[in-house]
Design an enzyme around this catalytic site. Structure first.
Site: not given
Ligand code: PEP
Ligand code: MG
Length: 514
Positions: A134, A241, A277, A375, A398-399, A409, A446
């Site tokens: 993040h 977020r 979210r 995710e 991302n997750d 990550r 996203c």
């Molecule tokens: C993700 O996990 O891709 C996402 C958009 O949420 P975050 O990056 O805030 O975990």
């Molecule tokens: Mg996420």
């Protein structure tokens, strides 16, 4: 070989040191409500002197690597001191005779970085961190060059030194000569001109050469980010977020404050969709120091899991979101869903929040759409659970990548294993897009993949028609879509789905982008 062994040994020492610091901080946080805190302040004075003595001992160590660990001692002591003083740990940057400042740090939390939106640094560099953590995600939204995981930046760079940070190449030049300076000044001007040219696409629809229209939404962290989203032609907010409203403060935002923030975004987007979210706290965005003691925070009480064990706090947010829904087109998005039980509990709480507003005679949009983030691989594989009961889905790559590949990550030691092109990731993405399409449930993406220009055509070919990304990437991605044809990219994207070899995958990606 010897070096590698040494690294492992001392990395372990470093981890023990930080665990020790964590334990101290936890004890201090727990005791800060009592008069024990005063005793700690006295200990702080004594501790400061002990720290100086310890650092002197470090300075005398011959082994350079071990000597450098003094930095870790300082960091632990700083954290303990901040906890003792009740200090949030942030100092706004000093100005430096009009020169732009670059922050060089061992590590920064997402909560630290989001504050840079107000206090402008020209750039920042950290020694540790993952590229989709993040911290890095928020850094991208700042639109400043930043580099994470540079490892020894803090040791090699001295205060007041002149630096060039090339965020595209991941290069830092310390004390550049006049030729390097001139070269980078030119690059920076060219980059500015390119951005200016792209602005012409701002009001154009993102339509492919063969007529497929794509939605390009923006990801934001704070209500004030909407300006940048609109400047870059976002046709909606695909991911707000909301947890960033909860960070860097001593009291949580109440219903009124949250309502004001959500309403502001809804109104500013003037009827365009705004997907908010529910707070994704936990893991690297923890509210309390005590959260740091969870062995495996990314697998622990994070996101919806945390909301469901604290329904009172969650209901406050749900009421605020519902109230804001009448001021625009608000969608509610639930992060990290994995099971039908979680989904049912969440929907029951939303129904409860609606009922309480009805009881109070407070209006809200009765048609507000509820979506879920995909995710967790379990959610992607058992998609029917979610398509049956939700209005839309948003893939958080991302997750999804982190959990599919078991790659933290935030940990740069395994960053090389984090691979959006891994066949398992591609097949999960294709499966979600296809299954949701069949069920006629709209699906967006996203995660950072949405803003990665190298992947725009691949995603288009896999069937994605709704991307959400940081505003800074919107126009580049729009340009790529305008220059693409689904009929041409689809066969290549489907070929990539059948490929397992990483080199061939990269070769095919190259052809897709040629
Ligand atoms: C993700 O996990 O891709 C996402 C958009 O949420 P975050 O990056 O805030 O975990
Ligand atoms: Mg996420």
């Amino acid at each position: 070989m010897l070096q590698a062994t040494t690294d492992v040994r001392f990395d372990r020492t470093q981890r023990h040191l930080h665990t020790f610091g964590d334990l101290l901080v936890r004890q201090i946080v727990q005791e800060s409500q009592t008069d024990q805190a005063a005793r700690h302040v006295a200990q702080l004075r004594q501790g400061g002197a002990q720290c100086v003595a310890m650092l002197e001992q470090f300075d005398q160590i011959e082994d350079a690597y071990l000597r450098e660990r003094r930095g870790d001692v300082i960091q632990v002591v700083e954290r303990v001191m901040k906890a003792l003083l009740g200090h949030p740990g942030y100092a706004p940057p000093q100005t430096n005779g009009g020169r732009k400042l670059i922050l060089v740090a061992r590590d920064l939390s997402p909560a630290d970085v989001v504050q840079f939106k107000q206090h402008h640094f020209a750039s920042f560099i950290t020694d540790v961190g993952g590229t989709t953590s993040h911290t890095a995600v928020v850094a991208r939204s700042l639109n400043i060059p930043s580099i994470v995981a540079l490892h020894h930046a803090r040791q090699l760079i001295r205060e007041d030194e002149l630096l060039i940070v090339d965020g595209t190449m991941g290069v830092v030049i310390v004390d550049p000569d006049s030729q390097a300076l001139a070269e980078y000044q030119l690059k920076s001007r060219e980059f500015g001109l390119e951005r200016l040219k792209l602005k012409r696409l701002r009001n154009m629809r993102a339509t492919t050469l063969d007529g497929f229209t794509v939605e390009l939404h923006a990801n934001i962290e704070l209500p004030e980010d909407v300006g940048q989203a609109k400047e870059n032609g976002a046709t909606g907010i695909g991911l707000f977020r909301s947890e960033f409203l909860f960070l860097n403060r001593s009291h949580l935002p109440d219903e009124e404050e949250q309502f004001t923030a959500y309403r502001r975004v809804a109104e500013d987007m003037a009827g365009l969709p705004v997907t908010i979210r529910t707070y994704d706290l936990g893991a690297d965005k923890d509210l309390e120091e005590s959260q740091r003691f969870i062995t495996n925070p990314a697998l622990g009480l994070r996101a919806i899991r945390l909301c469901l064990i604290e329904p009172e706090r969650f209901l406050i947010q749900l009421r605020a979101l519902l109230r804001a829904s009448r001021y625009g087109k608000v969608n509610i998005l639930i992060p990290m869903l994995a099971s039908s039980r979680e989904l049912d509990q969440t929907l029951a709480l939303i129904a409860q929040a609606k009922q309480s507003l009805d009881d109070d005679g407070v209006p809200y949009d009765r048609e507000v759409k509820i979506g879920g983030m995909i995710e967790v691989p379990a959610a992607a594989l058992a998609l029917g659970i979610f398509t049956r009961k939700l209005d839309f889905l948003s893939i958080g790559t991302n997750d999804l990548i982190q959990y599919t590949l078991a790659v933290d990550r935030t940990d740069d030691a395994v960053a090389h294993l984090y691979d959006p092109l891994h066949p398992a990731v591609l097949s999960l993405l294709a499966h979600v897009l296809k299954t949701a399409g069949k069920a006629r449930v709209p699906v967006a993406l996203c995660g950072e993949m949405a803003g990665d220009l190298a992947l725009t055509r691949l995603l288009l070919g896999l069937g994605l028609r709704h991307y959400s990304m940081h505003s800074a990437h919107l126009l580049d991605v729009k340009q790529r879509i305008l220059q693409s044809s689904v009929a041409l990219v689809k066969p290549l994207a489907l070929r990539m789905l059948r490929e397992n070899d990483p080199d061939r995958l990269n070769m095919l990606l190259g052809r897709l982008n040629a």
